[in-house]
Motif scaffolding. Structure first.
Motif, PDB file in Angstrom:
ATOM      1  N   ARG A 111       0.857  -1.185   0.000  1.00 24.90           N
ATOM      2  CA  ARG A 111       0.000   0.000   0.000  1.00 24.90           C
ATOM      3  C   ARG A 111       0.899   1.242   0.000  1.00 24.90           C
ATOM      4  NH1 ARG A 111      -2.428  -3.046   4.278  1.00 24.90           N
ATOM      5  NH2 ARG A 111      -4.251  -4.186   3.548  1.00 24.90           N
TER       6      ARG A 111
ATOM      7  N   TYR B 251      -2.613   4.370  -2.790  1.00 25.13           N
ATOM      8  CA  TYR B 251      -2.814   3.345  -3.812  1.00 25.13           C
ATOM      9  C   TYR B 251      -2.649   1.968  -3.180  1.00 25.13           C
ATOM     10  CZ  TYR B 251      -1.956   0.254  -7.773  1.00 25.13           C
ATOM     11  OH  TYR B 251      -2.009  -0.797  -8.658  1.00 25.13           O
ATOM     12  N   ASP B 252      -3.600   1.073  -3.427  1.00 24.43           N
ATOM     13  CA  ASP B 252      -3.573  -0.275  -2.872  1.00 24.43           C
ATOM     14  C   ASP B 252      -3.604  -1.286  -4.018  1.00 24.43           C
ATOM     15  OD1 ASP B 252      -3.859  -2.655  -1.541  1.00 24.43           O
ATOM     16  OD2 ASP B 252      -5.664  -2.089  -0.430  1.00 24.43           O
ATOM     17  N   PRO B 253      -2.535  -2.058  -4.219  1.00 24.83           N
ATOM     18  CA  PRO B 253      -2.499  -3.046  -5.306  1.00 24.83           C
ATOM     19  C   PRO B 253      -3.248  -4.342  -5.009  1.00 24.83           C
ATOM     20  CG  PRO B 253      -0.436  -3.094  -4.130  1.00 24.83           C
ATOM     21  CD  PRO B 253      -1.239  -1.967  -3.519  1.00 24.83           C
ATOM     22  N   GLN B 254      -3.910  -4.420  -3.854  1.00 27.84           N
ATOM     23  CA  GLN B 254      -4.749  -5.573  -3.516  1.00 27.84           C
ATOM     24  C   GLN B 254      -3.974  -6.885  -3.517  1.00 27.84           C
ATOM     25  OE1 GLN B 254      -8.163  -5.218  -2.724  1.00 27.84           O
ATOM     26  NE2 GLN B 254      -7.715  -3.030  -2.772  1.00 27.84           N
TER      27      GLN B 254
ATOM     28  N   SER C  71      -3.536  -8.946  -1.043  1.00 23.05           N
ATOM     29  CA  SER C  71      -4.234 -10.028  -0.332  1.00 23.05           C
ATOM     30  C   SER C  71      -5.230 -10.748  -1.228  1.00 23.05           C
ATOM     31  CB  SER C  71      -4.955  -9.462   0.899  1.00 23.05           C
ATOM     32  OG  SER C  71      -5.886  -8.468   0.524  1.00 23.05           O
ATOM     33  N   LYS C  72      -5.905 -10.030  -2.112  1.00 20.58           N
ATOM     34  CA  LYS C  72      -6.848 -10.668  -3.027  1.00 20.58           C
ATOM     35  C   LYS C  72      -6.115 -11.496  -4.075  1.00 20.58           C
ATOM     36  CE  LYS C  72     -10.616  -7.308  -2.655  1.00 20.58           C
ATOM     37  NZ  LYS C  72     -11.491  -6.354  -3.388  1.00 20.58           N
ATOM     38  N   GLU C  73      -4.932 -11.036  -4.472  1.00 17.69           N
ATOM     39  CA  GLU C  73      -4.181 -11.710  -5.527  1.00 17.69           C
ATOM     40  C   GLU C  73      -3.741 -13.106  -5.109  1.00 17.69           C
ATOM     41  OE1 GLU C  73      -2.608 -11.607  -9.478  1.00 17.69           O
ATOM     42  OE2 GLU C  73      -3.974 -10.280  -8.399  1.00 17.69           O
TER      43      GLU C  73
ATOM     44  N   THR D 296       5.348  -6.157  -6.258  1.00 17.92           N
ATOM     45  CA  THR D 296       4.532  -6.790  -5.229  1.00 17.92           C
ATOM     46  C   THR D 296       5.020  -8.194  -4.885  1.00 17.92           C
ATOM     47  OG1 THR D 296       2.948  -7.762  -6.787  1.00 17.92           O
ATOM     48  CG2 THR D 296       2.522  -5.503  -6.046  1.00 17.92           C
TER      49      THR D 296
END
Length: 219
Positions: free
Chosen positions: A70, A85-88, A90-92, A120
Motif C-alpha cells: 500500500r 494506492y492499494d495493489p490488492q 491479499s486478493k491476488e 509486489t
C-alpha cells in the motif's frame, strides 16, 4: 538525478542515490544542535508491521510503502496525505496459502520521471503516476502459481525498470533479473542467474559457461 550525489533536496532511491550509501551530505544538523530536533508533524499509519521500506522524497512530496505494498503520498512540509494506492495483494494470493508468509513486507519504491514503481510480493510490477497515484500499467513478472515472490525494491534508470525475485528456496526455480520499459511495462530482456536444463539449450554464452560447473543431481 539518481546519480547526483550532491542533491540534498530529494531522496530518490532506496539508499538515496544509485550508490545506496544512505548518506546525506547535509550539514545543517550536527553534533552541536542535534538535541534541538523535534517532530514537525506525524501521520498515523494503519499498517502495524513489516515496515522495511525507505520513504522517497521528490519535489517536496514524500512517498511511502507500507504493508502489502500500500503506497501513500504526503506533503513533506505539512504531513497532509495526498493520495493512497492499494495493489490488492491479499486478493491476488487469497487462494495460495504457501505465499502467505512474509507477504506483508516490501523494501520500497523506485521513481523515474513522472512515475513510481512497485514490485509486489505476488510478482507484479506496477507503475503509478507520481502526481495522483493512479495506476499507469502493471505486468506480471512470473506466473501466479510459481513458488516465487518479490520483496526487493525495483531499480529504474535509462528508461527501464529492473526487478528480480526471491522464493527459490520454496521450489526448483531459476532466479533472474528482468528489464521492463518504464513507459509501457513491456519486457525488454531477462537474464537468468543460473543455467537451466542443458537439454533445452542455453539462453546465452554466460549460461553455457556456468553450466560447466554444474553436474549430477543439481540438474
Amino acid at each position: 538525478e539518481l546519480s547526483d550525489e550532491s542533491n540534498t533536496a530529494d531522496w530518490l532511491a532506496y539508499g538515496r542515490t544509485h550508490s545506496e550509501q544512505r548518506f546525506s551530505p547535509l550539514k545543517d544538523i550536527n553534533v552541536d544542535n542535534v538535541r534541538q530536533l523535534k517532530p514537525e508533524w506525524y501521520a498515523p499509519l494503519p499498517d502495524r508491521s513489516d515496515m522495511v521500506g525507505t520513504p522517497l522524497v521528490v519535489d517536496g512530496v514524500m512517498y511511502y510503502v507500507g504493508e502489502m505494498n500500500r503506497t501513500r503520498a504526503f506533503d513533506a512540509r505539512t504531513g497532509k496525505k495526498l493520495w493512497e494506492y492499494d495493489p490488492q495483494v491479499s486478493k491476488e494470493i487469497l487462494d495460495n496459502n504457501m505465499k502467505k508468509v512474509f507477504w506483508k513486507h516490501n523494501r520500497g519504491l523506485s521513481t523515474y520521471g513522472d512515475k513510481l514503481f512497485i514490485a509486489t510480493w505476488d510478482g507484479r510490477l506496477i507503475a503509478i503516476n507520481r502526481k495522483d497515484g493512479k495506476e499507469v500499467w502493471q505486468t506480471r513478472t512470473f506466473d501466479h502459481d510459481q513458488p516465487l515472490n518479490i520483496t526487493g525494491h525495483p531499480k529504474a534508470f535509462d528508461g527501464k525498470v529492473f526487478v528480480g525475485n526471491g522464493g527459490t528456496e520454496l521450489g526448483p526455480m531459476r532466479g533472474y533479473v528482468t528489464a521492463y520499459d518504464a513507459e509501457t511495462g513491456k519486457q525488454v530482456w531477462r537474464f537468468y542467474i543460473v543455467p537451466g536444463n542443458p537439454a533445452d539449450g542455453f539462453e546465452d554464452a554466460a549460461q553455457e559457461m556456468a553450466a560447466k560447473t554444474w553436474s549430477g543431481r543439481w540438474w
